[in-house]
Design a protein around this motif. Structure first.
Motif, PDB file in Angstrom:
ATOM      1  N   THR A   1       9.064  49.490 -44.741  1.00  0.00           N
ATOM      2  CA  THR A   1       8.933  48.591 -43.726  1.00  0.00           C
ATOM      3  C   THR A   1      10.448  47.959 -43.086  1.00  0.00           C
ATOM      4  O   THR A   1      10.988  47.411 -44.065  1.00  0.00           O
ATOM      5  N   THR A   2      10.517  48.026 -41.877  1.00  0.00           N
ATOM      6  CA  THR A   2      12.085  47.629 -41.570  1.00  0.00           C
ATOM      7  C   THR A   2      11.636  46.659 -40.246  1.00  0.00           C
ATOM      8  O   THR A   2      10.919  46.866 -39.328  1.00  0.00           O
ATOM      9  N   TRP A   3      12.420  45.497 -40.204  1.00  0.00           N
ATOM     10  CA  TRP A   3      12.606  44.716 -38.962  1.00  0.00           C
ATOM     11  C   TRP A   3      13.996  44.846 -38.356  1.00  0.00           C
ATOM     12  O   TRP A   3      14.779  44.494 -39.102  1.00  0.00           O
ATOM     13  N   ILE A   4      13.626  45.104 -37.027  1.00  0.00           N
ATOM     14  CA  ILE A   4      14.866  45.406 -36.271  1.00  0.00           C
ATOM     15  C   ILE A   4      15.327  44.352 -35.176  1.00  0.00           C
ATOM     16  O   ILE A   4      14.390  44.054 -34.694  1.00  0.00           O
ATOM     17  N   SER A   5      16.423  43.808 -35.118  1.00  0.00           N
ATOM     18  CA  SER A   5      16.863  42.787 -34.459  1.00  0.00           C
ATOM     19  C   SER A   5      18.277  42.644 -33.868  1.00  0.00           C
ATOM     20  O   SER A   5      18.985  43.744 -34.254  1.00  0.00           O
ATOM     21  N   GLY A   6      18.445  41.911 -32.961  1.00  0.00           N
ATOM     22  CA  GLY A   6      19.879  41.832 -32.202  1.00  0.00           C
ATOM     23  C   GLY A   6      20.538  40.814 -33.296  1.00  0.00           C
ATOM     24  O   GLY A   6      20.187  40.376 -34.048  1.00  0.00           O
ATOM     25  N   GLU A   7      21.791  40.718 -32.811  1.00  0.00           N
ATOM     26  CA  GLU A   7      22.755  39.637 -33.608  1.00  0.00           C
ATOM     27  C   GLU A   7      22.295  38.290 -33.767  1.00  0.00           C
ATOM     28  O   GLU A   7      22.265  37.431 -34.838  1.00  0.00           O
ATOM     29  N   ALA A   8      21.842  37.710 -32.519  1.00  0.00           N
ATOM     30  CA  ALA A   8      21.561  36.337 -32.558  1.00  0.00           C
ATOM     31  C   ALA A   8      20.407  36.293 -31.604  1.00  0.00           C
ATOM     32  O   ALA A   8      19.913  37.142 -30.874  1.00  0.00           O
ATOM     33  N   ALA A   9      20.048  34.985 -31.260  1.00  0.00           N
ATOM     34  CA  ALA A   9      18.969  34.852 -30.291  1.00  0.00           C
ATOM     35  C   ALA A   9      19.257  35.201 -28.791  1.00  0.00           C
ATOM     36  O   ALA A   9      20.544  35.316 -28.616  1.00  0.00           O
ATOM     37  N   ALA A  10      18.371  36.061 -28.178  1.00  0.00           N
ATOM     38  CA  ALA A  10      18.759  36.675 -26.909  1.00  0.00           C
ATOM     39  C   ALA A  10      19.236  35.583 -25.826  1.00  0.00           C
ATOM     40  O   ALA A  10      18.220  34.492 -25.889  1.00  0.00           O
TER      41      ALA A  10
ATOM     42  N   VAL B   1      11.732  44.162 -33.220  1.00  0.00           N
ATOM     43  CA  VAL B   1      10.940  45.245 -33.458  1.00  0.00           C
ATOM     44  C   VAL B   1      10.522  45.482 -34.763  1.00  0.00           C
ATOM     45  O   VAL B   1      11.603  45.267 -35.559  1.00  0.00           O
ATOM     46  N   SER B   2       9.405  45.659 -35.105  1.00  0.00           N
ATOM     47  CA  SER B   2       8.847  45.979 -36.506  1.00  0.00           C
ATOM     48  C   SER B   2       8.654  47.496 -36.569  1.00  0.00           C
ATOM     49  O   SER B   2       7.952  48.215 -35.719  1.00  0.00           O
ATOM     50  N   ALA B   3       8.871  48.144 -37.577  1.00  0.00           N
ATOM     51  CA  ALA B   3       8.863  49.346 -37.842  1.00  0.00           C
ATOM     52  C   ALA B   3       8.140  49.789 -39.233  1.00  0.00           C
ATOM     53  O   ALA B   3       8.717  49.081 -40.335  1.00  0.00           O
ATOM     54  N   VAL B   4       7.060  50.412 -39.154  1.00  0.00           N
ATOM     55  CA  VAL B   4       6.211  50.643 -40.775  1.00  0.00           C
ATOM     56  C   VAL B   4       6.065  52.096 -40.714  1.00  0.00           C
ATOM     57  O   VAL B   4       5.658  52.889 -39.703  1.00  0.00           O
TER      58      VAL B   4
ATOM     59  N   THR C   1      18.141  42.475 -47.535  1.00  0.00           N
ATOM     60  CA  THR C   1      19.427  42.215 -46.992  1.00  0.00           C
ATOM     61  C   THR C   1      19.685  43.032 -45.785  1.00  0.00           C
ATOM     62  O   THR C   1      19.380  43.898 -45.505  1.00  0.00           O
ATOM     63  N   PRO C   2      20.245  42.340 -44.856  1.00  0.00           N
ATOM     64  CA  PRO C   2      20.605  42.788 -43.520  1.00  0.00           C
ATOM     65  C   PRO C   2      21.622  44.063 -43.500  1.00  0.00           C
ATOM     66  O   PRO C   2      22.412  43.884 -44.345  1.00  0.00           O
TER      67      PRO C   2
ATOM     68  N   HIS D   1      11.075  48.284 -24.029  1.00  0.00           N
ATOM     69  CA  HIS D   1      12.127  46.925 -24.639  1.00  0.00           C
ATOM     70  C   HIS D   1      13.557  47.027 -24.128  1.00  0.00           C
ATOM     71  O   HIS D   1      14.062  48.141 -23.990  1.00  0.00           O
ATOM     72  N   ARG D   2      14.208  45.899 -24.033  1.00  0.00           N
ATOM     73  CA  ARG D   2      15.468  46.072 -23.203  1.00  0.00           C
ATOM     74  C   ARG D   2      16.697  45.491 -23.832  1.00  0.00           C
ATOM     75  O   ARG D   2      17.836  45.913 -23.712  1.00  0.00           O
ATOM     76  N   ALA D   3      16.573  44.585 -24.960  1.00  0.00           N
ATOM     77  CA  ALA D   3      17.701  44.022 -25.711  1.00  0.00           C
ATOM     78  C   ALA D   3      18.289  44.992 -26.726  1.00  0.00           C
ATOM     79  O   ALA D   3      17.831  46.062 -26.932  1.00  0.00           O
ATOM     80  N   SER D   4      19.542  44.630 -26.891  1.00  0.00           N
ATOM     81  CA  SER D   4      20.212  45.291 -27.759  1.00  0.00           C
ATOM     82  C   SER D   4      19.687  45.267 -29.364  1.00  0.00           C
ATOM     83  O   SER D   4      19.299  44.004 -29.747  1.00  0.00           O
ATOM     84  N   LEU D   5      19.500  46.251 -30.046  1.00  0.00           N
ATOM     85  CA  LEU D   5      19.269  46.247 -31.387  1.00  0.00           C
ATOM     86  C   LEU D   5      20.209  46.471 -32.277  1.00  0.00           C
ATOM     87  O   LEU D   5      20.734  47.914 -32.157  1.00  0.00           O
ATOM     88  N   THR D   6      20.718  45.713 -33.255  1.00  0.00           N
ATOM     89  CA  THR D   6      21.776  46.302 -34.218  1.00  0.00           C
ATOM     90  C   THR D   6      21.720  45.999 -35.732  1.00  0.00           C
ATOM     91  O   THR D   6      22.482  46.387 -36.524  1.00  0.00           O
ATOM     92  N   ARG D   7      20.706  45.298 -36.292  1.00  0.00           N
ATOM     93  CA  ARG D   7      20.533  44.872 -37.636  1.00  0.00           C
ATOM     94  C   ARG D   7      19.105  45.288 -37.980  1.00  0.00           C
ATOM     95  O   ARG D   7      18.219  45.471 -37.157  1.00  0.00           O
TER      96      ARG D   7
END
Ligand SMILES: O=C(O)CCC(=O)C(=O)O
Ligand SMILES: [Fe+2]
Length: 277
Positions: free
Chosen positions: A214-223, A139-142, A257-258, A103-109
């Motif tokens: 369960t956590t969903w981890i993502s970047g700020e906006a659409a890559a 990314v999903s994390a459980v 909530t984020p 995985h290469r994109a940035s993950l911030t939230r």
């Protein structure tokens, strides 16, 4: 004894053909960490989850076309939470997780919920596209928690393979199984199709349920450059395309909530094996 000489399989038995079109079936990348919080803190968290029993409510699914939330195909109890310590641990293992997942994109939230599955609890085949802004990089994390000995049966997570054939990408019928083991966490692409198979809970007691954080981890906006992601991530996103909400992401349908993920801390981040810390 002399080893037998290899025999050529004649092309009468196995003829050449120009109609050769095998189907590519690719497993979703998974990263699994055992002993994630450590015995003492995992037990403390389990006690906390059990103590919040009265605050759980029925988890929902979101129809990507209508934007309507319902209970179709899902029987889970959920409770939105935040945790600074858990977020820090996630942040500290992300460099390693990203290495393993390619995985290469940035993950911030992150968005986090506690879940509980009891007798008949299940979550039908879905992607986590409704939880994130950009499913091609999220990314999903459980993280799993349960009493020992285990008070429930079943409840395995199935992560479906993806097939690529004749220019078409779709979820396969084949899958890998993840056992919900106490104090372990699994990370996988949020765009991978997955399901939680039905659980049993013979005692009927809440304390014997199958619990997760369960956590969903993502970047700020659409890559902006999804092509930075390896091809498997792009295929997964294509297969998940029709599961994205057509109206875009408008907050979590279970009320999570984020939270901002801190950067990995140099002193506590997990080292990627083979690199200098
Ligand atoms: O509980 C699990 O193993 C997976 C949960 C899940 O897929 C979800 O909450 O979106
Ligand atoms: Fe999911």
């Amino acid at each position: 004894m002399e080893p037998a000489k290899p025999t050529e399989i004649s092309s009468r038995t196995l003829p050449f053909t120009d109609q050769w079109s095998p189907m590519l079936a690719i497993p979703a990348p998974v990263c699994r960490l055992e002993n994630f919080l450590g015995a003492e803190r995992a037990d403390a968290l389990l006690e906390y989850v059990i103590s919040r029993r009265a605050d759980f409510s029925a988890g929902t699914v979101l129809d990507p076309l209508s934007g309507q939330a319902s209970h179709k195909g899902r029987d889970s109890l959920v409770l939105p939470v935040t945790s600074e310590v858990f977020s820090r641990h996630l942040a500290d293992c992300l460099p390693l997780v990203q290495e393993v997942l390619g995985h290469r994109a940035s993950l911030t939230r992150s968005l986090t919920v506690l879940t509980a599955h009891g007798e008949g609890g299940h979550y039908g085949v879905h992607t986590d596209a409704t939880r994130v802004r950009d499913v091609s990089t999220a990314v999903s994390a459980v993280y799993y928690l349960h009493r020992r000995p285990r008070g429930f049966g079943g409840g395995q997570l199935r992560l479906f393979d993806t097939t690529v054939h004749d220019g078409t990408v779709r979820p396969a019928d084949s899958y890998r199984t993840v056992e919900p083991e106490h104090d372990t966490i699994v990370f996988f692409p949020a765009g991978a199709f997955h399901e939680v198979i039905p659980s049993t809970c013979p005692s009927g007691q809440f304390a014997d349920h199958r619990f997760t954080l369960t956590t969903w981890i993502s970047g700020e906006a659409a890559a902006t450059t999804p092509s930075d992601q390896p091809r498997i991530w792009q295929w997964l996103a294509r297969a998940a395309d029709h599961t994205r909400p057509v109206d875009g992401f408008a907050g979590d349908h279970d009320g999570a909530t984020p939270a901002v993920l801190p950067p990995a801390h140099p002193a506590t981040r997990l080292a990627v094996p083979g690199t200098v810390r």
